[in-house]
Design an enzyme around this catalytic site. Structure first.
Site, PDB file in Angstrom:
ATOM      1  N   GLU A  34      -0.022  16.608  -8.519  1.00  0.00           N
ATOM      2  CA  GLU A  34      -0.505  15.457  -7.747  1.00  0.00           C
ATOM      3  C   GLU A  34       0.627  14.765  -6.994  1.00  0.00           C
ATOM      4  O   GLU A  34       0.441  14.299  -5.874  1.00  0.00           O
ATOM      5  CB  GLU A  34      -1.219  14.449  -8.662  1.00  0.00           C
ATOM      6  CG  GLU A  34      -2.519  14.966  -9.249  1.00  0.00           C
ATOM      7  CD  GLU A  34      -3.561  15.343  -8.189  1.00  0.00           C
ATOM      8  OE1 GLU A  34      -3.440  14.908  -7.036  1.00  0.00           O
ATOM      9  OE2 GLU A  34      -4.482  16.105  -8.530  1.00  0.00           O
ATOM     10  N   TYR A 117      -3.879   6.469  -7.723  1.00  0.00           N
ATOM     11  CA  TYR A 117      -4.395   7.804  -7.398  1.00  0.00           C
ATOM     12  C   TYR A 117      -3.972   8.825  -8.463  1.00  0.00           C
ATOM     13  O   TYR A 117      -4.791   9.544  -9.030  1.00  0.00           O
ATOM     14  CB  TYR A 117      -3.911   8.232  -6.003  1.00  0.00           C
ATOM     15  CG  TYR A 117      -4.153   9.682  -5.760  1.00  0.00           C
ATOM     16  CD1 TYR A 117      -5.436  10.133  -5.449  1.00  0.00           C
ATOM     17  CD2 TYR A 117      -3.143  10.617  -5.911  1.00  0.00           C
ATOM     18  CE1 TYR A 117      -5.689  11.481  -5.282  1.00  0.00           C
ATOM     19  CE2 TYR A 117      -3.384  11.966  -5.751  1.00  0.00           C
ATOM     20  CZ  TYR A 117      -4.659  12.394  -5.434  1.00  0.00           C
ATOM     21  OH  TYR A 117      -4.919  13.720  -5.291  1.00  0.00           O
ATOM     22  N   ASP A 135      -8.173   9.006  -2.527  1.00  0.00           N
ATOM     23  CA  ASP A 135      -7.099   9.403  -1.611  1.00  0.00           C
ATOM     24  C   ASP A 135      -7.677   9.453  -0.189  1.00  0.00           C
ATOM     25  O   ASP A 135      -8.812   9.019   0.043  1.00  0.00           O
ATOM     26  CB  ASP A 135      -6.489  10.750  -2.026  1.00  0.00           C
ATOM     27  CG  ASP A 135      -7.426  11.921  -1.768  1.00  0.00           C
ATOM     28  OD1 ASP A 135      -8.628  11.692  -1.498  1.00  0.00           O
ATOM     29  OD2 ASP A 135      -6.957  13.077  -1.824  1.00  0.00           O
TER      30      ASP A 135
END
Ligand code: SF4
Length: 354
Positions: A34, A117, A135
């Protein structure tokens, strides 16, 4: 909105792309993927991810590695603060959390460098917590589905989208739901020319029904990016070239570069190189010839770097503005992490000498 859940999950099951980090449940691997995927395309991330986890297979290995090794593994991926923060955070997780990432969204947010996020991605994918990720892809899908007029760059809008998705995220498989929305944004509800005729949720999409989807998401216009001219020198003495390491409090901290800096008003590129060498490393030099010109864009500004070959006249190199200086053989340059634009300069130099 709740009606989108089943068709979306069915579509995802049949259409999800294979990715090295997909279907893994290890929070460390999700964390790495991520962070790498922030502002970076999936295809660019793939080889970096594979290499990174071979070098640093778990939190403790990463925590006990040297920052230079970590930056070297990140070289070319850009936004190097991500690598530095990841490294710093791994030390904290290793020393204070027994090498285990916490399992709750709120606790993950306590770790430096993990924002909403990434925390939501780790919490939902690794620990099955029903918390939505928001996102750019999710914003776009949501804004078009609901004809959301709010500016998506405002924190209040993020909160609104987060709370709305929280209402509908299924508790049985929050991970698939999050990944499905992101995948829909990446493959179908693309920024330009969305494939509405292939979209599994088109019948619930307000933007599609009203023909307004192209107007969404609403985003405040960014001002024009300022542009800077930078002049740098590859200064040689006894077959070695001088490199300098950027200070911890500078942008691109910890990375290596060739001394140089911003061209001042009324100054020529070569005058700039000479002045910067004196100010940054205390050397008097002469500029011999131009080597390369490289354009590069950062988020808030763009630069053109003019690189020159130089020779030493006098002085002893000192780190007057960075943290370290070294004379190295050209063949040793590959051992040091350099920002992307400097890498282009190095290649120009190596290609002309072979
Ligand atoms: Fe996006 Fe079109 Fe699907 Fe609406 S119908 S979510 S605009 S792809």
């Amino acid at each position: 909105m709740r009606q989108i859940v089943t068709p979306l999950l069915n579509w995802y099951e049949l259409n999800k792309r294979e990715m090295p980090w997909r279907d893994v449940r290890d929070p460390y691997l999700i964390w790495i993927s991520e962070i790498m995927l922030q502002q970076t395309q999936v295809e660019t991330v793939r080889p970096y991810f594979d290499r990174f986890i071979k070098l640093f297979p778990d939190v403790n290995t990463l925590a006990f590695s040297d920052q230079q090794q970590v930056l070297k593994a990140w070289e070319g991926l850009g936004y190097y603060s991500r690598a530095r923060n990841l490294h710093k955070a791994s030390k904290l997780v290793s020393s204070e959390m027994n090498g285990q990432l916490p399992g709750k969204f709120e606790e993950l947010l306590e770790i430096p460098g993990i924002g909403p996020y990434t925390a939501a991605a780790i919490a939902s994918i690794a620990f099955n917590e029903s918390v939505p990720v928001v996102d750019g892809n999710v914003f776009r899908v949501f804004a078009r589905l609901t004809e959301l007029e709010d500016d998506i760059s405002r924190p209040q809008t993020r909160k609104l989208v987060f709370e709305s998705l929280k209402e509908i995220i299924p508790s049985e498989n929050p991970s698939d739901f999050n990944q499905a929305v992101m995948e829909l944004g990446a493959l179908i509800c693309r920024p330009k020319q969305p494939k509405c005729d292939e979209c599994p949720v088109a019948e619930y999409c307000s933007g599609f029904r009203q023909g307004t989807f192209a107007r969404f998401p609403v985003k405040r216009k960014m001002k024009d990016r300022p542009h800077k001219e930078i002049a740098v020198g590859l200064c040689f003495a006894n077959g070695k070239v001088l490199i300098a390491r950027r200070h911890e409090n500078q942008m691109l901290a910890g990375m290596w570069e060739f001394p140089g800096g911003k061209v001042e008003s009324g100054e020529s590129f070569t005058e700039c190189v000479k002045r910067e060498f004196m100010e940054e490393v205390g050397l008097e030099i002469t500029v011999t010839e131009k080597l390369a010109e490289v354009d590069h864009a950062f988020t808030h500004f763009s630069i053109t770097i003019h690189a020159y070959l130089c020779t030493l006249i006098s002085g002893t190199a000192q780190p007057l503005s960075g943290s370290e200086v070294r004379w190295v053989l050209p063949s040793e340059l590959s051992q040091y992490p350099f920002p992307k634009a400097n890498q282009v300069i190095i290649n120009s130099f190596l290609n002309r000498t072979v």
